[in-house]
Motif scaffolding. Structure first.
Motif, mmCIF file in Angstrom:
data_model
loop_
_atom_site.group_PDB
_atom_site.id
_atom_site.type_symbol
_atom_site.label_atom_id
_atom_site.label_comp_id
_atom_site.label_asym_id
_atom_site.label_seq_id
_atom_site.Cartn_x
_atom_site.Cartn_y
_atom_site.Cartn_z
ATOM 1 N N SER A 1 0.839 -1.195 0.000
ATOM 2 C CA SER A 1 0.000 0.000 0.000
ATOM 3 C C SER A 1 0.875 1.246 0.000
ATOM 4 O O SER A 1 1.813 1.365 0.797
ATOM 5 C CB SER A 1 -0.911 -0.001 1.222
ATOM 6 O OG SER A 1 -1.719 1.152 1.243
ATOM 7 N N GLY A 2 0.576 2.167 -0.905
ATOM 8 C CA GLY A 2 1.341 3.396 -1.037
ATOM 9 C C GLY A 2 2.381 3.367 -2.131
ATOM 10 O O GLY A 2 2.939 4.418 -2.490
ATOM 11 N N ASP A 3 2.681 2.189 -2.711
ATOM 12 C CA ASP A 3 3.583 2.126 -3.869
ATOM 13 C C ASP A 3 2.968 2.896 -5.030
ATOM 14 O O ASP A 3 1.733 2.934 -5.190
ATOM 15 C CB ASP A 3 3.828 0.681 -4.278
ATOM 16 C CG ASP A 3 4.778 -0.043 -3.346
ATOM 17 O OD1 ASP A 3 5.336 0.622 -2.448
ATOM 18 O OD2 ASP A 3 4.953 -1.274 -3.510
ATOM 19 N N PHE A 4 3.812 3.499 -5.844
ATOM 20 C CA PHE A 4 3.277 4.259 -6.976
ATOM 21 C C PHE A 4 4.232 4.179 -8.153
ATOM 22 O O PHE A 4 5.435 3.928 -8.008
ATOM 23 C CB PHE A 4 3.029 5.715 -6.585
ATOM 24 C CG PHE A 4 4.285 6.469 -6.199
ATOM 25 C CD1 PHE A 4 5.030 7.147 -7.149
ATOM 26 C CD2 PHE A 4 4.711 6.491 -4.873
ATOM 27 C CE1 PHE A 4 6.184 7.830 -6.799
ATOM 28 C CE2 PHE A 4 5.868 7.172 -4.512
ATOM 29 C CZ PHE A 4 6.611 7.843 -5.479
ATOM 30 N N VAL A 5 3.671 4.400 -9.350
ATOM 31 C CA VAL A 5 4.415 4.446 -10.618
ATOM 32 C C VAL A 5 3.841 5.594 -11.438
ATOM 33 O O VAL A 5 2.610 5.785 -11.471
ATOM 34 C CB VAL A 5 4.282 3.129 -11.409
ATOM 35 C CG1 VAL A 5 4.937 3.256 -12.783
ATOM 36 C CG2 VAL A 5 4.890 1.971 -10.638
ATOM 37 N N ALA A 6 4.722 6.385 -12.083
ATOM 38 C CA ALA A 6 4.276 7.493 -12.931
ATOM 39 C C ALA A 6 4.716 7.261 -14.374
ATOM 40 O O ALA A 6 5.756 6.636 -14.629
ATOM 41 C CB ALA A 6 4.842 8.812 -12.420
ATOM 42 N N VAL A 7 3.919 7.750 -15.328
ATOM 43 C CA VAL A 7 4.247 7.625 -16.752
ATOM 44 C C VAL A 7 3.943 8.932 -17.469
ATOM 45 O O VAL A 7 3.074 9.706 -17.046
ATOM 46 C CB VAL A 7 3.452 6.481 -17.422
ATOM 47 C CG1 VAL A 7 3.844 5.128 -16.857
ATOM 48 C CG2 VAL A 7 1.962 6.712 -17.276
ATOM 49 N N LYS A 8 4.675 9.161 -18.570
ATOM 50 C CA LYS A 8 4.465 10.346 -19.388
ATOM 51 C C LYS A 8 4.699 10.000 -20.852
ATOM 52 O O LYS A 8 5.654 9.298 -21.197
ATOM 53 C CB LYS A 8 5.443 11.459 -18.964
ATOM 54 C CG LYS A 8 5.443 12.689 -19.870
ATOM 55 C CD LYS A 8 4.104 13.387 -19.866
ATOM 56 C CE LYS A 8 4.114 14.621 -20.794
ATOM 57 N NZ LYS A 8 2.790 15.250 -20.866
ATOM 58 N N ASP A 9 3.785 10.476 -21.728
ATOM 59 C CA ASP A 9 3.905 10.276 -23.172
ATOM 60 C C ASP A 9 5.036 11.162 -23.698
ATOM 61 O O ASP A 9 4.859 12.356 -23.933
ATOM 62 C CB ASP A 9 2.573 10.625 -23.852
ATOM 63 C CG ASP A 9 2.592 10.388 -25.349
ATOM 64 O OD1 ASP A 9 3.613 9.921 -25.878
ATOM 65 O OD2 ASP A 9 1.559 10.697 -25.990
ATOM 66 N N TYR A 10 6.188 10.561 -23.930
ATOM 67 C CA TYR A 10 7.390 11.294 -24.323
ATOM 68 C C TYR A 10 7.236 11.993 -25.676
ATOM 69 O O TYR A 10 7.608 13.159 -25.830
ATOM 70 C CB TYR A 10 8.576 10.317 -24.363
ATOM 71 C CG TYR A 10 9.831 10.865 -24.994
ATOM 72 C CD1 TYR A 10 10.703 11.672 -24.266
ATOM 73 C CD2 TYR A 10 10.157 10.562 -26.323
ATOM 74 C CE1 TYR A 10 11.856 12.167 -24.842
ATOM 75 C CE2 TYR A 10 11.308 11.051 -26.893
ATOM 76 C CZ TYR A 10 12.155 11.858 -26.160
ATOM 77 O OH TYR A 10 13.293 12.355 -26.745
ATOM 78 N N ALA A 11 6.711 11.288 -26.687
ATOM 79 C CA ALA A 11 6.649 11.813 -28.059
ATOM 80 C C ALA A 11 5.236 12.193 -28.492
ATOM 81 O O ALA A 11 5.012 12.473 -29.665
ATOM 82 C CB ALA A 11 7.229 10.791 -29.035
ATOM 83 N N ARG A 12 4.315 12.210 -27.549
ATOM 84 C CA ARG A 12 2.908 12.505 -27.857
ATOM 85 C C ARG A 12 2.395 11.595 -28.990
ATOM 86 O O ARG A 12 1.816 12.060 -29.971
ATOM 87 C CB ARG A 12 2.721 13.986 -28.226
ATOM 88 C CG ARG A 12 3.101 14.940 -27.093
ATOM 89 C CD ARG A 12 2.700 16.376 -27.434
ATOM 90 N NE ARG A 12 1.251 16.501 -27.539
ATOM 91 C CZ ARG A 12 0.429 16.671 -26.512
ATOM 92 N NH1 ARG A 12 0.904 16.737 -25.276
ATOM 93 N NH2 ARG A 12 -0.876 16.796 -26.707
ATOM 94 N N THR A 13 2.598 10.303 -28.791
ATOM 95 C CA THR A 13 2.172 9.317 -29.798
ATOM 96 C C THR A 13 1.259 8.242 -29.214
ATOM 97 O O THR A 13 0.969 7.250 -29.893
ATOM 98 C CB THR A 13 3.396 8.643 -30.442
ATOM 99 O OG1 THR A 13 4.233 8.090 -29.408
ATOM 100 C CG2 THR A 13 4.195 9.612 -31.285
ATOM 101 N N PHE A 14 0.815 8.418 -27.968
ATOM 102 C CA PHE A 14 -0.085 7.407 -27.406
ATOM 103 C C PHE A 14 -1.370 7.267 -28.226
ATOM 104 O O PHE A 14 -2.002 6.216 -28.228
ATOM 105 C CB PHE A 14 -0.452 7.759 -25.959
ATOM 106 C CG PHE A 14 0.619 7.452 -24.938
ATOM 107 C CD1 PHE A 14 1.871 6.992 -25.325
ATOM 108 C CD2 PHE A 14 0.367 7.615 -23.586
ATOM 109 C CE1 PHE A 14 2.856 6.713 -24.389
ATOM 110 C CE2 PHE A 14 1.334 7.338 -22.634
ATOM 111 C CZ PHE A 14 2.591 6.889 -23.039
ATOM 112 N N GLY A 15 -1.782 8.342 -28.903
ATOM 113 C CA GLY A 15 -2.997 8.267 -29.715
ATOM 114 C C GLY A 15 -2.846 7.373 -30.916
ATOM 115 O O GLY A 15 -3.821 6.859 -31.458
ATOM 116 N N THR A 16 -1.599 7.173 -31.381
ATOM 117 C CA THR A 16 -1.324 6.277 -32.516
ATOM 118 C C THR A 16 -0.978 4.876 -32.034
ATOM 119 O O THR A 16 -1.518 3.883 -32.520
ATOM 120 C CB THR A 16 -0.165 6.836 -33.367
ATOM 121 O OG1 THR A 16 -0.508 8.141 -33.826
ATOM 122 C CG2 THR A 16 0.119 5.927 -34.557
#
Length: 425
Positions: free
Chosen positions: A51-66
């Motif tokens: 409980s309390g573990d976390f992970v963060a993510v970010k779309d580096y190239a703005r390509t998640f839509g593809t």
């Protein structure tokens, strides 16, 4: 609204300087910049979180839509769901925090988070590729290869529908030639031509596929037979078409005058015959070799003896109907029409295939048997002497019988193979 994370007021996230460009396992407390420019990426969450573990993510190239980021809970849950989740909008950012075994990982910042199932779909190439809604269609007008690179699964798709049509046969020559039989018509439905866009309408007919290259053979039509005085030639048979375990037989050739002893040719659909002074004048048998449901029908038959000028050609068989009998008995009738083909919407529009060729006329009579719907060629009129019309290309239609004397027959139409499957939801 702009996508951001206020790190100072949220979590002490250790952002990684290495950009993730392939599938990877996440570690609690870390943030990942993810580049999906080339393909979708799967991030697998920690297997035994606290409980309390976390992970963060970010779309580096703005390509998640593809190419989306797929997040695998690794045997746990995401927002109470054991299925994968996905980020599929350009610029997405998210933080997942593990709470407990009931809800698992929760998104504390939800930017267009989309739950996805574990559905996988058939992926393949070959032929001319088109789409119709959620279905992909591969059309082969000549021989080639259907290459499967992903076999999918039952949650998405793992089978393909098919239509396999063989080459139609040529008609008989000289005069009063029988129409050529249509190429065999086989489809992944209980009734030929009854394909529906709804998978529920096609029970048990589709073929399972695996990751491999499937050769596709598209059969050619029977060659036209020229005619001259004393040269009485039955029509050439069509060639078979093949996909996977499905083989459709070529059409049977139409018979011709003074060649009554062999009868018309058997095949996917049988060739038509002609009136004869000899008692042997049977139309060719269809659905030969037999399949279930039947791949075709017999050609038209005429009784004998038939006095002159009653030697008029009968029609070749089609996918859904037998060839019509030519008129030979008094009062004199006309040449027989080719049997009707099958109408299907497997390509996304309603099209007819595999019609039988029409019977040819005799000298002195300006009439002919019409080709069956689905590419069957018309028979040649008797006056003036006229060649039979070819079956239409890539329909499997039978060629028309020769009319008058001398005249050649019409060639059979080449076949076609169509493969269709669901490729998305």
């Amino acid at each position: 609204m702009a996508n951001y994370i206020d790190i100072k007021n949220s979590y002490d996230i250790l952002w990684q300087s290495t950009i993730q460009t392939g599938n990877f396992n996440a570690t609690s407390g870390k943030g990942y910049f993810i580049n999906t420019t080339s393909a979708a990426i799967t991030m697998t969450l920690p297997s035994s979180p606290s409980s309390g573990d976390f992970v963060a993510v970010k779309d580096y190239a703005r390509t998640f839509g593809t190419n989306k980021l797929i997040i695998d809970p690794n045997g746990g849950k995401i927002q109470g769901d054991p299925a994968n989740s996905a980020l599929d909008q350009n610029g997405d950012t998210a933080v997942l925090v593990y709470i407990d075994s009931t809800k698992g990982w929760l998104y504390t910042q939800e930017n267009t988070v989309t739950p996805v199932s574990n559905a996988e779909y058939v992926v393949a190439s070959g032929g001319t590729e088109t789409t119709c809604g959620d279905y992909k269609i591969h059309t082969f007008n000549s021989s080639g290869t259907f290459t499967v690179t992903s076999a999918g699964n039952c949650a998405g798709s793992n089978t393909v529908d098919y239509m396999v049509i063989a080459g139609g046969a040529a008609g008989g020559t000289y005069y009063g030639g029988g129409g050529g039989g249509a190429g065999g018509f086989r489809e992944s439905v209980p009734v030929p031509g009854a394909w529906s866009a709804s998978p529920k309408a096609n029970p048990g007919g589709a073929l399972p596929v695996s990751v491999t290259a499937y050769p596709v053979t598209v059969g050619g039509g029977g060659s036209p037979r020229p005619s001259s005085a004393g040269n009485y030639a039955p029509g050439d048979a069509g060639s078979p078409s093949i996909f996977s375990t499905i083989t459709s037989a070529g059409g049977g050739g139409g018979n011709c005058v003074n060649n009554p002893f062999t009868g018309a040719g058997a095949g996917g659909s049988g060739g038509g015959t002609f009136g004869s002074n000899n008692p042997v004048c049977a139309g060719g048998s269809g659905n030969s070799p037999p399949t279930s449901p039947p791949q075709g029908n017999p050609g038209g038959t005429m009784r004998a003896p038939v006095p002159e000028p009653g030697k008029i050609g009968s029609g070749g068989g089609g996918a859904t109907a037998a060839g019509a009998l030519g008129g030979g008995a008094a009062p004199l009738g006309g040449p027989g029409a080719g049997g009707a083909g099958a109408t299907t919407s497997i390509t996304g529009s309603s099209v007819s295939y595999a019609g039988g060729g029409g019977g040819g006329g005799v000298p002195g009579l300006n009439n002919r048997g019409l080709g069956g719907t689905g590419g069957g060629g018309n028979g040649g009129p008797g006056s003036p002497s006229t060649a039979g019309t070819p079956g239409s290309t890539n329909t499997g239609g039978g060629g028309g019988g020769g009319g008058g004397a001398p005249s050649s027959s019409g060639a059979g139409g080449s076949g076609k193979v169509v493969i269709r499957y669901k490729f998305q939801n």
